[in-house]
Write a protein that holds these residues in place. Structure first.
Motif, PDB file in Angstrom:
ATOM      1  N   ALA A 109       0.822  -1.211   0.000  1.00  0.00           N
ATOM      2  CA  ALA A 109       0.000   0.000   0.000  1.00  0.00           C
ATOM      3  C   ALA A 109       0.854   1.259   0.000  1.00  0.00           C
ATOM      4  N   SER A 110       1.864   1.319   0.855  1.00  0.00           N
ATOM      5  CA  SER A 110       2.750   2.483   0.893  1.00  0.00           C
ATOM      6  C   SER A 110       3.976   2.125   1.714  1.00  0.00           C
ATOM      7  N   LEU A 111       5.011   2.899   1.594  1.00  0.00           N
ATOM      8  CA  LEU A 111       6.249   2.603   2.305  1.00  0.00           C
ATOM      9  C   LEU A 111       6.105   2.748   3.812  1.00  0.00           C
ATOM     10  N   LYS A 112       5.154   3.556   4.267  1.00  0.00           N
ATOM     11  CA  LYS A 112       5.025   3.797   5.708  1.00  0.00           C
ATOM     12  C   LYS A 112       4.301   2.657   6.421  1.00  0.00           C
ATOM     13  N   LEU A 113       3.666   1.761   5.674  1.00  0.00           N
ATOM     14  CA  LEU A 113       2.960   0.654   6.300  1.00  0.00           C
ATOM     15  C   LEU A 113       3.886  -0.557   6.340  1.00  0.00           C
ATOM     16  N   GLY A 114       4.464  -0.812   7.454  1.00  0.00           N
ATOM     17  CA  GLY A 114       5.398  -1.912   7.575  1.00  0.00           C
ATOM     18  C   GLY A 114       4.910  -2.982   8.520  1.00  0.00           C
ATOM     19  N   GLU A 115       5.846  -3.826   8.977  1.00  0.00           N
ATOM     20  CA  GLU A 115       5.491  -4.960   9.819  1.00  0.00           C
ATOM     21  C   GLU A 115       4.850  -4.527  11.123  1.00  0.00           C
ATOM     22  N   ALA A 116       5.349  -3.432  11.706  1.00  0.00           N
ATOM     23  CA  ALA A 116       4.809  -2.971  12.986  1.00  0.00           C
ATOM     24  C   ALA A 116       3.336  -2.611  12.880  1.00  0.00           C
ATOM     25  N   VAL A 117       2.917  -2.137  11.704  1.00  0.00           N
ATOM     26  CA  VAL A 117       1.520  -1.729  11.518  1.00  0.00           C
ATOM     27  C   VAL A 117       0.615  -2.943  11.412  1.00  0.00           C
ATOM     28  N   PHE A 118       0.948  -3.885  10.517  1.00  0.00           N
ATOM     29  CA  PHE A 118       0.024  -4.995  10.309  1.00  0.00           C
ATOM     30  C   PHE A 118      -0.038  -5.919  11.524  1.00  0.00           C
ATOM     31  N   ARG A 119       1.042  -6.006  12.299  1.00  0.00           N
ATOM     32  CA  ARG A 119       1.010  -6.861  13.489  1.00  0.00           C
ATOM     33  C   ARG A 119       0.165  -6.243  14.593  1.00  0.00           C
ATOM     34  N   ASP A 120      -0.059  -4.950  14.535  1.00  0.00           N
ATOM     35  CA  ASP A 120      -0.850  -4.280  15.566  1.00  0.00           C
ATOM     36  C   ASP A 120      -2.344  -4.266  15.236  1.00  0.00           C
ATOM     37  N   VAL A 121      -2.697  -4.617  14.001  1.00  0.00           N
ATOM     38  CA  VAL A 121      -4.109  -4.621  13.608  1.00  0.00           C
ATOM     39  C   VAL A 121      -4.818  -5.791  14.286  1.00  0.00           C
ATOM     40  N   GLN A 122      -5.886  -5.490  14.998  1.00  0.00           N
ATOM     41  CA  GLN A 122      -6.685  -6.511  15.671  1.00  0.00           C
ATOM     42  C   GLN A 122      -7.937  -6.802  14.850  1.00  0.00           C
ATOM     43  N   ILE A 123      -8.225  -8.085  14.680  1.00  0.00           N
ATOM     44  CA  ILE A 123      -9.417  -8.517  13.942  1.00  0.00           C
ATOM     45  C   ILE A 123     -10.361  -9.155  14.940  1.00  0.00           C
ATOM     46  N   ASP A 124     -11.533  -8.575  15.103  1.00  0.00           N
ATOM     47  CA  ASP A 124     -12.499  -9.051  16.091  1.00  0.00           C
ATOM     48  C   ASP A 124     -13.702  -9.684  15.404  1.00  0.00           C
ATOM     49  N   PHE A 125     -14.141 -10.805  15.949  1.00  0.00           N
ATOM     50  CA  PHE A 125     -15.345 -11.492  15.482  1.00  0.00           C
ATOM     51  C   PHE A 125     -16.424 -11.335  16.546  1.00  0.00           C
ATOM     52  N   LYS A 126     -17.544 -10.816  16.140  1.00  0.00           N
ATOM     53  CA  LYS A 126     -18.676 -10.662  17.059  1.00  0.00           C
ATOM     54  C   LYS A 126     -19.773 -11.631  16.635  1.00  0.00           C
ATOM     55  N   ARG A 127     -20.299 -12.369  17.586  1.00  0.00           N
ATOM     56  CA  ARG A 127     -21.327 -13.356  17.274  1.00  0.00           C
ATOM     57  C   ARG A 127     -22.664 -12.676  16.979  1.00  0.00           C
ATOM     58  N   ASN A 128     -23.341 -13.189  15.988  1.00  0.00           N
ATOM     59  CA  ASN A 128     -24.621 -12.631  15.575  1.00  0.00           C
ATOM     60  C   ASN A 128     -25.750 -13.254  16.390  1.00  0.00           C
ATOM     61  N   ILE A 129     -25.872 -12.829  17.643  1.00  0.00           N
ATOM     62  CA  ILE A 129     -26.940 -13.295  18.524  1.00  0.00           C
ATOM     63  C   ILE A 129     -27.545 -12.091  19.235  1.00  0.00           C
ATOM     64  N   PRO A 130     -28.782 -12.210  19.687  1.00  0.00           N
ATOM     65  CA  PRO A 130     -29.408 -11.077  20.389  1.00  0.00           C
ATOM     66  C   PRO A 130     -28.607 -10.687  21.625  1.00  0.00           C
ATOM     67  N   GLU A 131     -28.459  -9.401  21.835  1.00  0.00           N
ATOM     68  CA  GLU A 131     -27.716  -8.897  22.987  1.00  0.00           C
ATOM     69  C   GLU A 131     -28.667  -8.618  24.148  1.00  0.00           C
ATOM     70  N   ASP A 132     -28.231  -8.974  25.336  1.00  0.00           N
ATOM     71  CA  ASP A 132     -29.005  -8.684  26.548  1.00  0.00           C
ATOM     72  C   ASP A 132     -28.557  -7.313  27.060  1.00  0.00           C
ATOM     73  N   VAL A 133     -29.117  -6.247  26.484  1.00  0.00           N
ATOM     74  CA  VAL A 133     -28.686  -4.882  26.792  1.00  0.00           C
ATOM     75  C   VAL A 133     -28.960  -4.533  28.252  1.00  0.00           C
ATOM     76  N   ASN A 134     -30.081  -4.985  28.793  1.00  0.00           N
ATOM     77  CA  ASN A 134     -30.419  -4.648  30.180  1.00  0.00           C
ATOM     78  C   ASN A 134     -29.362  -5.155  31.147  1.00  0.00           C
ATOM     79  N   SER A 135     -28.899  -6.385  30.937  1.00  0.00           N
ATOM     80  CA  SER A 135     -27.871  -6.935  31.824  1.00  0.00           C
ATOM     81  C   SER A 135     -26.574  -6.149  31.701  1.00  0.00           C
ATOM     82  N   THR A 136     -26.243  -5.737  30.475  1.00  0.00           N
ATOM     83  CA  THR A 136     -25.021  -4.959  30.270  1.00  0.00           C
ATOM     84  C   THR A 136     -25.113  -3.607  30.968  1.00  0.00           C
ATOM     85  N   VAL A 137     -26.269  -2.952  30.841  1.00  0.00           N
ATOM     86  CA  VAL A 137     -26.459  -1.642  31.479  1.00  0.00           C
ATOM     87  C   VAL A 137     -26.368  -1.780  32.996  1.00  0.00           C
TER      88      VAL A 137
END
Length: 442
Positions: free
Chosen positions: A356-384
């Motif tokens: 992509a560019s010279l400024k994007l090196g190993e330190a950048v891609f290793r710091d990228v976090q990939i999160d998976f969120k499950r597609n299920i109903p959230e219990d918002v009341n319990s969280t609040v």
């Protein structure tokens, strides 16, 4: 999965052997998986020697339901996200340019159906980084046979044209720097080298991830799938053939034409002393229903996928926590799939950072976090309730991060401070002045 020592050159002879092995041992299995997902299952080959006998071919497609359930659970748009403590807007621009949410879902769908998903990266006419899924029946990877297991080559095989009678196929072989182009006649013809091009990615520009044992998510229930189809089809055949009863004519001398005429006119012409009555068939509906239910339950239990439409799953569920408990088996299997897919997505980010560019090196891609969120109903009341209980113990940023509908916690904190300041000014609660400023002005 094919292996080769990195010190051995992948020449035309070795490549030819690998293609032949792929065509004979791998491709038939992949096509079978795709057929089962599409509903083209063994029951469709059913036939009787008696052509007049009803021959129903009913497909209850559990395979598709299982795949779609896992795909929706893991990769519904918005369920896979990327973030980093560093500036990654360039990476996100490339991901959005490729509509990564749809691409991630297609990537996972292929893996669930075929047991393997493959993605190829390239530069388009505008020199933009692109990535697209490749049908697993048209490609395979070649890996280093050492403990590192690095991807050395990616082989793609496809027909040059589907609109003529030619049997000419193209074979593209990607390594760390070049794309070698071959042609062959037929699926197992001799290879002919054409030319090679550079691809500028500095590593093999493909991402591949496998499910355990390189098998489809529904491979474990194919036998039960066939049994369900055969049982329901046979039951419909029996009903179509007999309608649960035979008409018995006693003392009647009638040929086929007489019987056909009676059936058509719905009138029985009987000689004196003759009788007609029904011989009913002992119904086995309860037994068949019990067998089908056992097969149905076994399929979902073995596949570790709940039947989301069943009363057993939805009945009595009152909260998101209760749903999570019922998804324990599915979550166990989904976690393994997520781990394998995350490695492929991380490799995608690595390749993007490398070009992509010279400024994007190993330190950048290793710091990228990939999160998976499950597609299920959230219990918002319990969280609040949890957030309220932790006020004063945990920072506001941590508390706000528990709410999934807040995409940017820092921006939300800034907006909250601005809102508080505006409210203070609205009600006249401004900081008092000491009068020093007025004396200085005088």
């Amino acid at each position: 999965m094919f292996y080769l020592n990195k010190s051995v050159e992948l020449n035309a002879e070795i490549l030819q052997k690998m293609i032949n092995k792929f065509r004979v041992e791998v491709e038939p299995k992949l096509r079978k998986y795709k057929n089962y997902y599409d509903g083209k299952q063994n029951i469709l080959n059913k036939a009787y020697k008696d052509a007049s006998k009803p021959c129903n071919k009913t497909v209850i497609n559990y395979c598709k339901n299982i795949v779609d359930s896992y795909c929706g659970y893991l990769a519904t748009p918005g369920c896979i996200s990327y973030h980093s403590n560093q500036e990654i807007e360039d990476i996100m621009d490339i991901l959005r340019y490729n509509d990564h949410q749809a691409e991630d879902a297609d990537f996972l769908l292929d893996a669930l159906v075929y047991g393997v998903g493959a993605e190829l990266m390239y530069l388009d006419s505008r020199s933009q980084v692109r990535f697209r899924t490749i049908n697993p029946t048209q490609c395979f990877g070649i890996y280093d046979d050492s403990l590192t297991g690095d991807l050395l080559y990616f082989v793609r095989i496809y027909k040059v044209s589907d609109w003529d009678e030619s049997d000419l196929y193209s074979v593209d072989v990607y390594d760390d720097f070049f794309i070698k182009h071959y042609t062959m006649h037929g699926t197992n013809g001799a290879l002919h080298f054409v030319n090679q091009d550079m691809h500028y990615f500095s590593q093999c520009p493909a991402n591949i991830f496998y499910l355990p044992d390189e098998k489809s998510i529904f491979d474990c229930v194919i036998g039960l799938q066939d049994s369900a189809n055969e049982l329901i089809s046979a039951e419909i055949d029996d009903y179509s053939a007999f309608c649960d009863a035979y008409l018995v004519l006693q003392g009647v001398d009638a040929d086929n034409d007489d019987i056909a005429s009676m059936k058509e006119n719905r009138v029985l012409i009987l000689p004196e002393g003759a009788t007609a009555n029904w011989l009913t068939k002992a119904a086995q509906d309860a037994q068949v229903e019990n067998i089908l239910k056992r097969i149905h339950d076994s399929i979902y239990r073995i596949a570790q996928c709940p039947d989301f439409s069943s009363e057993t799953f939805v009945g009595g569920v009152s909260s998101g926590i209760a749903i999570k408990y019922r998804l324990t088996g599915m979550e166990t299997r989904a976690g393994k799939i997520e781990a394998e897919m995350k490695k492929a997505l991380q490799r995608r980010i690595e390749i993007i950072c490398g070009i992509a560019s010279l400024k994007l090196g190993e330190a950048v891609f290793r710091d990228v976090q990939i999160d998976f969120k499950r597609n299920i109903p959230e219990d918002v009341n319990s969280t609040v309730n949890l957030i309220n209980a932790l006020k004063g113990t945990v920072s506001d940023a941590t508390l706000l991060s528990q709410l999934d509908f807040i995409p940017d916690v820092n921006a939300e904190l800034e907006a909250l401070q601005e809102q508080k300041a505006a409210n203070m000014e609205l009600y006249g609660f401004t900081a008092p002045t000491t009068g020093d400023d007025e004396l200085e002005e005088e």
